[in-house]
Design a protein around this motif. Structure first.
Motif, PDB file in Angstrom:
ATOM      1  N   LYS A  69      26.559 -67.693  12.153  1.00 51.28           N
ATOM      2  CA  LYS A  69      26.402 -67.995  13.046  1.00 51.28           C
ATOM      3  C   LYS A  69      26.599 -67.996  14.063  1.00 51.28           C
ATOM      4  O   LYS A  69      26.269 -66.820  14.846  1.00 51.28           O
ATOM      5  N   ASP A  70      27.814 -68.162  14.058  1.00 52.02           N
ATOM      6  CA  ASP A  70      28.540 -67.535  14.912  1.00 52.02           C
ATOM      7  C   ASP A  70      29.192 -66.231  15.153  1.00 52.02           C
ATOM      8  O   ASP A  70      29.442 -65.034  16.347  1.00 52.02           O
ATOM      9  N   LEU A  71      29.462 -66.175  13.487  1.00 52.02           N
ATOM     10  CA  LEU A  71      29.058 -64.196  14.604  1.00 52.02           C
ATOM     11  C   LEU A  71      28.952 -63.176  14.277  1.00 52.02           C
ATOM     12  O   LEU A  71      28.981 -62.393  15.637  1.00 52.02           O
ATOM     13  N   ASN A  72      26.900 -63.759  14.441  1.00 52.77           N
ATOM     14  CA  ASN A  72      26.023 -63.277  14.442  1.00 52.77           C
ATOM     15  C   ASN A  72      26.136 -63.784  16.028  1.00 52.77           C
ATOM     16  O   ASN A  72      25.640 -62.184  16.875  1.00 52.77           O
ATOM     17  N   TRP A  73      26.805 -64.393  16.304  1.00 55.53           N
ATOM     18  CA  TRP A  73      26.132 -64.533  18.007  1.00 55.53           C
ATOM     19  C   TRP A  73      27.268 -64.023  19.233  1.00 55.53           C
ATOM     20  O   TRP A  73      27.757 -63.191  19.896  1.00 55.53           O
ATOM     21  N   ILE A  74      28.595 -64.264  17.927  1.00 53.02           N
ATOM     22  CA  ILE A  74      29.630 -63.315  19.091  1.00 53.02           C
ATOM     23  C   ILE A  74      29.230 -61.928  19.476  1.00 53.02           C
ATOM     24  O   ILE A  74      29.260 -61.042  20.017  1.00 53.02           O
ATOM     25  N   ARG A  75      28.500 -61.422  18.341  1.00 49.25           N
ATOM     26  CA  ARG A  75      28.409 -59.822  18.226  1.00 49.25           C
ATOM     27  C   ARG A  75      26.990 -59.551  18.828  1.00 49.25           C
ATOM     28  O   ARG A  75      27.010 -58.573  19.848  1.00 49.25           O
ATOM     29  N   LYS A  76      26.706 -60.358  19.023  1.00 45.03           N
ATOM     30  CA  LYS A  76      24.997 -60.251  19.868  1.00 45.03           C
ATOM     31  C   LYS A  76      25.626 -60.853  21.641  1.00 45.03           C
ATOM     32  O   LYS A  76      25.354 -59.775  22.646  1.00 45.03           O
ATOM     33  N   THR A  77      26.242 -61.390  22.249  1.00 46.60           N
ATOM     34  CA  THR A  77      26.184 -62.095  23.202  1.00 46.60           C
ATOM     35  C   THR A  77      27.393 -61.450  24.352  1.00 46.60           C
ATOM     36  O   THR A  77      27.670 -61.193  25.203  1.00 46.60           O
ATOM     37  N   ILE A  78      29.158 -60.974  22.816  1.00 46.70           N
ATOM     38  CA  ILE A  78      30.000 -61.133  23.336  1.00 46.70           C
ATOM     39  C   ILE A  78      30.392 -59.126  23.480  1.00 46.70           C
ATOM     40  O   ILE A  78      30.481 -58.556  24.268  1.00 46.70           O
ATOM     41  N   LEU A  79      30.371 -58.707  22.133  1.00 51.13           N
ATOM     42  CA  LEU A  79      30.653 -57.550  21.844  1.00 51.13           C
ATOM     43  C   LEU A  79      30.305 -56.313  22.532  1.00 51.13           C
ATOM     44  O   LEU A  79      30.697 -55.470  22.907  1.00 51.13           O
ATOM     45  N   PRO A  80      28.861 -56.357  22.622  1.00 54.77           N
ATOM     46  CA  PRO A  80      28.583 -55.717  23.442  1.00 54.77           C
ATOM     47  C   PRO A  80      28.142 -54.829  24.939  1.00 54.77           C
ATOM     48  O   PRO A  80      28.696 -53.863  25.361  1.00 54.77           O
ATOM     49  N   HIS A  81      29.539 -56.012  25.184  1.00 54.48           N
ATOM     50  CA  HIS A  81      29.813 -55.696  26.717  1.00 54.48           C
ATOM     51  C   HIS A  81      31.620 -55.363  26.756  1.00 54.48           C
ATOM     52  O   HIS A  81      31.522 -55.114  27.844  1.00 54.48           O
ATOM     53  N   ASP A  82      32.023 -55.083  25.590  1.00 59.28           N
ATOM     54  CA  ASP A  82      33.070 -54.278  25.586  1.00 59.28           C
ATOM     55  C   ASP A  82      34.027 -55.070  26.246  1.00 59.28           C
ATOM     56  O   ASP A  82      35.459 -54.491  26.827  1.00 59.28           O
ATOM     57  N   ALA A  83      34.218 -56.338  26.022  1.00 60.11           N
ATOM     58  CA  ALA A  83      35.324 -57.897  26.673  1.00 60.11           C
ATOM     59  C   ALA A  83      36.364 -58.037  25.209  1.00 60.11           C
ATOM     60  O   ALA A  83      35.734 -58.454  24.855  1.00 60.11           O
ATOM     61  N   LEU A  84      37.158 -57.876  26.142  1.00 64.64           N
ATOM     62  CA  LEU A  84      38.740 -58.211  24.647  1.00 64.64           C
ATOM     63  C   LEU A  84      38.200 -59.814  23.721  1.00 64.64           C
ATOM     64  O   LEU A  84      37.771 -60.326  24.884  1.00 64.64           O
ATOM     65  N   PHE A  85      37.829 -59.565  23.025  1.00 65.26           N
ATOM     66  CA  PHE A  85      37.264 -60.876  21.919  1.00 65.26           C
ATOM     67  C   PHE A  85      37.788 -61.864  21.565  1.00 65.26           C
ATOM     68  O   PHE A  85      38.828 -60.963  20.790  1.00 65.26           O
ATOM     69  N   LEU A  86      38.221 -62.836  22.120  1.00 65.17           N
ATOM     70  CA  LEU A  86      39.674 -63.338  20.867  1.00 65.17           C
ATOM     71  C   LEU A  86      39.234 -64.227  20.005  1.00 65.17           C
ATOM     72  O   LEU A  86      38.745 -65.331  20.635  1.00 65.17           O
ATOM     73  N   ALA A  87      39.031 -64.312  18.373  1.00 62.26           N
ATOM     74  CA  ALA A  87      38.352 -64.970  17.624  1.00 62.26           C
ATOM     75  C   ALA A  87      39.522 -66.134  17.764  1.00 62.26           C
ATOM     76  O   ALA A  87      40.695 -66.049  17.084  1.00 62.26           O
ATOM     77  N   LYS A  88      39.183 -67.590  16.848  1.00 60.96           N
ATOM     78  CA  LYS A  88      39.830 -68.630  16.945  1.00 60.96           C
ATOM     79  C   LYS A  88      39.920 -68.982  15.300  1.00 60.96           C
ATOM     80  O   LYS A  88      38.561 -69.467  14.999  1.00 60.96           O
TER      81      LYS A  88
END
Length: 276
Positions: A156-175
């Motif tokens: 669920k976290d992975l899907n949320w990240i892919r939907k919410t953050i990654l499309p905007h090409d902002a740097l994502f930091l996983a914990k």
């Protein structure tokens, strides 16, 4: 160079992340604390973000305003106009620190201050607020100078990240935590996502071998906090001041290339001496 390119640069030195700005000389999360991190030449400054009752974005770490502004209320219950006039206590707040002339800053004010001058690690306290933060960053043209982080524990976290953050090409930091019962699941999700940078937690430095292939094959950078309150395996700021080789040096030798610290000046000096 944008933030993603900076993180991916394998020739760079270990990055210095100043936790809540230079808060020993100014209120934490204040414009002055951030400005001093810029002047000192640190790579990244970490700030904490919350949303007001009317949707404004402000800097505050705690659930309430008590420690930093002397008001026992949640920022989410107050309008932006009420938050903007609050004066901040010095340093890390509390009754022992006097009120200053510094006001609770809005995120827009911070973006104006930092644009083109320093990268920002955005600790958004409620991840549902992240879309609003992304929208503001894009509107102000700083979307390639900031990062966003989130826990990566479940599909669920992975899907949320892919939907919410990654499309905007902002740097994502996983914990990712290597020291919990669900570590295998977190590692599998980390391999699936393969982010540019991962904030890693461990009980023994040897546990980092679990991500060795991922860092080698994808270039993923590893981020560690040496903050006394959340450090791993005794690799604390306090210990680093006594023996930097045993803390910061060992972390860097183990593949860590981003360190968040409350002792940014000492870490920067250590890195310069290590290069020499």
């Amino acid at each position: 160079m944008n933030y993603r390119e900076f993180i991916a640069d394998r020739t760079r030195d270990c990055a210095v992340v100043a936790h809540r700005g230079i808060w020993r000389n100014a209120p934490e999360n204040s414009l002055t604390a951030i400005q001093r991190a810029i002047v000192a030449g640190y790579d990244v400054v970490e700030i904490d973000i919350r949303r007001s009752a009317d949707g404004g974005l402000f800097l505050l770490h705690d659930d309430t305003l008590e420690r930093m502004a002397g008001l026992d209320q949640r920022p989410e219950t107050l309008a932006s106009s009420d938050l903007a006039v609050l004066r901040l206590r010095d340093r890390d707040g509390g009754e022992r620190n006097a009120f200053t002339l510094e006001r609770l800053p809005s995120l827009a004010e911070v973006f104006e201050l930092t644009r083109g001058r320093i990268f920002l690690h955005l600790d958004v306290k409620d991840r549902e607020v992240i879309p609003d933060v992304i929208a503001l960053a894009k509107a102000m043209g700083v979307e390639h100078e900031v990062d966003f982080w989130a826990a990566l524990k479940t599909e669920k976290d992975l899907n949320w990240i892919r939907k919410t953050i990654l499309p905007h090409d902002a740097l994502f930091l996983a914990k990712t935590r290597l020291n919990v019962p669900g570590a295998a699941t977190q590692l599998a999700l980390l391999h699936d996502l393969s982010p540019a940078v991962c904030e890693i937690y461990f009980d023994r430095l040897e546990e980092l071998t679990a991500v060795k292939d991922l860092t080698r094959n994808t270039g993923m950078a590893l981020w560690v906090n040496t903050l006394d309150s959340v450090a791993c395996a005794g690799f604390t700021d306090t210990a680093a001041l006594a023996d930097p080789d045993a803390v910061w040096g060992r972390l860097i030798d183990a593949g860590i290339s981003v360190i968040q610290t409350d002792e940014a000046a000492a870490l920067k000096s250590y890195l310069a001496a290590r290069r020499a």
